[in-house]
Design a protein around this motif. Structure first.
Motif, mmCIF file in Angstrom:
data_model
loop_
_atom_site.group_PDB
_atom_site.id
_atom_site.type_symbol
_atom_site.label_atom_id
_atom_site.label_comp_id
_atom_site.label_asym_id
_atom_site.label_seq_id
_atom_site.Cartn_x
_atom_site.Cartn_y
_atom_site.Cartn_z
ATOM 1 N N HIS A 134 -10.493 2.583 5.066
ATOM 2 C CA HIS A 134 -10.762 1.502 6.006
ATOM 3 C C HIS A 134 -12.110 1.796 6.654
ATOM 4 O O HIS A 134 -12.297 2.864 7.250
ATOM 5 C CB HIS A 134 -9.659 1.430 7.060
ATOM 6 N N LYS A 177 -10.162 -1.620 3.110
ATOM 7 C CA LYS A 177 -10.318 -2.598 4.182
ATOM 8 C C LYS A 177 -11.686 -2.448 4.848
ATOM 9 O O LYS A 177 -12.229 -1.344 4.935
ATOM 10 C CB LYS A 177 -9.239 -2.399 5.252
ATOM 11 N N THR A 179 -13.690 -3.925 8.479
ATOM 12 C CA THR A 179 -13.592 -4.674 9.728
ATOM 13 C C THR A 179 -14.884 -4.536 10.516
ATOM 14 O O THR A 179 -15.444 -3.435 10.620
ATOM 15 C CB THR A 179 -12.442 -4.142 10.598
ATOM 16 N N ARG A 227 -2.636 -1.447 11.900
ATOM 17 C CA ARG A 227 -1.899 -2.587 11.331
ATOM 18 C C ARG A 227 -1.239 -2.174 10.019
ATOM 19 O O ARG A 227 -1.666 -1.231 9.364
ATOM 20 C CB ARG A 227 -2.858 -3.769 11.077
ATOM 21 N N PRO A 228 -0.213 -2.908 9.593
ATOM 22 C CA PRO A 228 0.435 -2.594 8.308
ATOM 23 C C PRO A 228 -0.557 -2.649 7.148
ATOM 24 O O PRO A 228 -1.622 -3.282 7.242
ATOM 25 C CB PRO A 228 1.499 -3.695 8.176
ATOM 26 N N HIS A 230 -0.714 -4.238 4.493
ATOM 27 C CA HIS A 230 -1.067 -5.538 3.912
ATOM 28 C C HIS A 230 -1.878 -6.407 4.874
ATOM 29 O O HIS A 230 -2.201 -7.552 4.537
ATOM 30 C CB HIS A 230 0.202 -6.285 3.494
ATOM 31 N N VAL A 231 -2.216 -5.895 6.053
ATOM 32 C CA VAL A 231 -2.932 -6.675 7.070
ATOM 33 C C VAL A 231 -4.323 -6.087 7.286
ATOM 34 O O VAL A 231 -4.464 -4.879 7.511
ATOM 35 C CB VAL A 231 -2.167 -6.672 8.410
ATOM 36 N N ASN A 232 -5.343 -6.939 7.225
ATOM 37 C CA ASN A 232 -6.700 -6.524 7.586
ATOM 38 C C ASN A 232 -7.252 -7.470 8.651
ATOM 39 O O ASN A 232 -7.118 -8.696 8.536
ATOM 40 C CB ASN A 232 -7.646 -6.526 6.389
ATOM 41 N N ILE A 233 -7.854 -6.916 9.675
ATOM 42 C CA ILE A 233 -8.583 -7.702 10.671
ATOM 43 C C ILE A 233 -10.029 -7.760 10.207
ATOM 44 O O ILE A 233 -10.745 -6.767 10.272
ATOM 45 C CB ILE A 233 -8.474 -7.059 12.070
ATOM 46 N N ASN A 234 -10.459 -8.914 9.721
ATOM 47 C CA ASN A 234 -11.817 -9.004 9.174
ATOM 48 C C ASN A 234 -12.879 -8.742 10.229
ATOM 49 O O ASN A 234 -13.833 -7.995 9.998
ATOM 50 C CB ASN A 234 -12.051 -10.389 8.568
#
Length: 253
Positions: A134, A177, A179, A227-228, A230-234
């Motif tokens: 990430h 990921k 962000t 976050r889990p 499968h979740v990404n905060i762009n």
């Protein structure tokens, strides 16, 4: 097995706050910055308080060869990086474009854009090989809009936003990921660096309202990372309650 986070610009402000928070969450840390004495002191405090492993590397992200030699010299086990926080960045000067100092421009471009790229180039390849990771890039409200006399600084932070979007596309197939975090006014060394040590002028930036502090952004970054899978905060923009835009701040008289 403990996870690993690499944090650039870890000697003060948001980077240092992230180091404390991630250590509290049992991450081992790779901390980088220009000031070796501060890095060593921080590493000792984190090790004593949280009993985590901390590796330090003192270099300027503007120096591509130094970035490469320091990172590539890390032992193989330190290359299993879960989180890269590209925090190193700065602003220099606050003048209209026709009065700007080209040396200031070079320092901002070389730190905020090229330095981020030099570190990301190496670490992203490790993440690709590992199959996970990430990347958190520290942008700014200056990367979402432009304000008077912010010209080149705003341009560099717009570039951070664009690079984050590009990285997210390029690294998608590798499960990595990406962000971008865009803070508003955060009271750290930022303004003092911008005004080249003029602490009186720097303090006036935060008069009359309650700005964000470094731990606010560190908390945000931890929330993003936690976050889990499968979740990404762009991307996320974080502002003080008293701030609506880069320059629209309600100050109590």
């Amino acid at each position: 097995m403990a996870k690993i986070a690499l944090i650039t610009g870890a000697t003060a402000g948001i980077g240092e706050a992230c180091a404390h928070l991630f250590a509290a969450q049992r991450y081992n840390l790779i901390l980088t910055g220009r000031r070796a004495d501060r890095l060593e002191a921080l590493a000792n405090r984190l090790n004593d308080k949280y009993n985590v492993e901390v590796a330090v590397a003192a270099f300027d992200v503007r120096n591509r060869d130094s970035v490469a030699s320091n990172l590539e010299s890390l032992p193989a086990e330190w290359r299993n990086i879960d989180v890269l926080i590209n925090n190193a960045g700065l602003s220099q000067g606050l003048e209209p474009i026709n009065e700007g100092d080209p040396d200031d421009w070079d320092r901002m471009i070389d730190t905020n854009i090229k330095g981020l790229l030099y570190v990301t180039k190496i670490v992203s390849n490790w993440m690709v090989n590992n199959g996970y990771g990430h990347i958190i890039n520290l942008g700014s409200i200056a990367g979402k809009e432009v304000y008077p006399n912010g010209n080149v600084y705003c341009a560099t932070k717009h570039a951070v936003g664009a690079l984050s979007d590009g990285m997210r596309i390029d690294l998608l197939k590798h499960g990595i990921k990406v962000t971008a975090v865009h803070p508003g006014a955060v009271e750290t060394e930022f303004s003092e660096v911008r005004f080249k040590g003029d602490s009186d002028r720097a303090k006036k930036v935060y008069e009359g309202f309650t700005p964000l502090v470094a731990t606010d952004i560190a908390d945000t970054i931890w929330w993003i990372v936690s976050r889990p899978a499968h979740v990404n905060i762009n991307e996320i923009t974080v502002m003080p309650t008293a701030q609506a835009t880069g320059t629209n701040i309600f100050r109590k008289s």
